[in-house]
Design a protein around this motif. Structure first.
Motif, short mmCIF file in Angstrom:
data_model
loop_
_atom_site.label_atom_id
_atom_site.label_comp_id
_atom_site.label_asym_id
_atom_site.label_seq_id
_atom_site.Cartn_x
_atom_site.Cartn_y
_atom_site.Cartn_z
N LEU A 180 -7.34 0.47 -3.34
CA LEU A 180 -6.33 0.37 -2.28
C LEU A 180 -6.92 0.10 -0.89
CD1 LEU A 180 -3.24 0.48 -1.99
CD2 LEU A 180 -3.50 2.87 -1.29
N LYS B 11 4.14 5.82 -5.46
CA LYS B 11 4.22 5.92 -6.91
C LYS B 11 3.12 6.81 -7.48
CE LYS B 11 4.34 3.08 -11.10
NZ LYS B 11 4.35 1.71 -11.66
N LYS B 12 1.89 6.64 -6.97
CA LYS B 12 0.75 7.33 -7.56
C LYS B 12 0.45 8.68 -6.91
CE LYS B 12 -1.65 3.24 -9.35
NZ LYS B 12 -1.57 3.69 -10.75
N CYS C 170 0.84 -1.21 0.00
CA CYS C 170 0.00 0.00 0.00
C CYS C 170 0.87 1.26 0.00
CB CYS C 170 -0.91 0.01 1.23
SG CYS C 170 -2.24 -1.21 1.21
N VAL D 38 2.39 1.78 -3.45
CA VAL D 38 1.42 2.31 -4.41
C VAL D 38 1.23 3.81 -4.19
CG1 VAL D 38 -1.02 2.28 -5.08
CG2 VAL D 38 0.22 0.13 -4.74
#
Length: 263
Positions: A233, A225-226, A219, A222
């Motif tokens: 999520l 990165k985003k 998590c 992610v």
């Protein structure tokens, strides 16, 4: 504890997700008007708490007599947990039923107070002297981290675009703190008493413990990165918290295991 206690796993995790949702609602309310759909958010909070309470009944030998849990409010944290959870559920259901797109600040803060009371009572309920490793503030810390992680995650489904960066920052912080706590605590237990040492070894040797760590790290990766919370999520975070809670109930060693055996 040393059994999976699935009803308690579901009750604690789902109730904390519901409490976390309301906490995030209050945070956004304090930060200023940001839009979003409070009605749907309250509906999910009420549903999560309702399912959690229903699941907890399967832990009882006589579910129809669950009202007796309120009989010892003056001395039992379990009774206080039941009362606070019931009040929180009633407030969340009321907010969802009234159908207002923007919730009442009074109702929000009343639910926050009830939710935090339920979380504290849960932490005290699952910190008995017979479980030396968690006969302290750790259960409350674990539960608060779960509430913030799941609350920030699920709140992203309803928050306006302007509130999304705030929720992402809260979620990142909670995940980092959660990883540090969950990696550090079992190692610290290894230098404690015999029962604490056994608990640390049991946690570190449990596949679900490492699954929880891996899901939290995933998590966090992610989010790194985003820079925002993808819609899927929160489900991944929920899976991680369920795994971690199963470890809490199944791998925390009771003092009774060494009755009659020398240390």
């Amino acid at each position: 504890m040393q059994s999976m206690e699935l009803p308690l796993v579901l009750f604690t995790v789902l109730s904390q997700a519901a409490i976390g949702l309301v906490l995030m609602n209050a945070v956004r309310l304090h930060a200023g008007p940001g839009g979003g759909n409070d009605r749907k958010e309250w509906t999910l909070a009420a549903a999560l708490m309702g399912v959690g309470i229903a699941a907890s009944l399967f832990h009882l030998g006589h579910p129809l007599e669950s009202y007796r849990a309120l009989a010892h409010l003056e001395k039992a944290w379990l009774s206080r947990e039941v009362l606070a959870a019931g009040i929180f559920f009633a407030l969340a259901a009321l907010a969802a039923f009234t159908g207002r797109e923007k919730g009442s600040p009074v109702l929000v803060w009343a639910a926050v107070l009830a939710g935090l009371s339920a979380l504290l009572a849960s932490g005290m309920t699952y910190a008995p002297p017979a479980l030396p490793a968690v006969n302290n503030a750790l259960p409350t810390v674990f539960f608060l981290i779960s509430a913030v992680v799941l609350g920030a995650g699920f709140a992203s489904w309803f928050a306006a675009t302007g509130s999304q960066p705030l929720l992402a920052r809260i979620l990142v912080t909670a995940l980092v703190v959660g990883l540090v706590v969950r990696l550090t605590v079992p190692c610290a237990w290894l230098s404690g008493s015999e029962i604490m040492r056994q608990t640390g070894m049991a946690w570190l040797g449990a596949p679900l413990y490492w699954a929880h760590i891996a899901l939290m790290a995933a998590c966090l990766g992610v989010l790194w990165k985003k820079r925002t919370i993808p819609v899927w999520l929160p489900i991944l975070a929920l899976a991680g918290e369920l795994a971690g809670r199963a470890v809490f109930f199944s791998e925390t060693i009771h003092t009774a295991v060494n009755i009659g055996a020398p240390y």
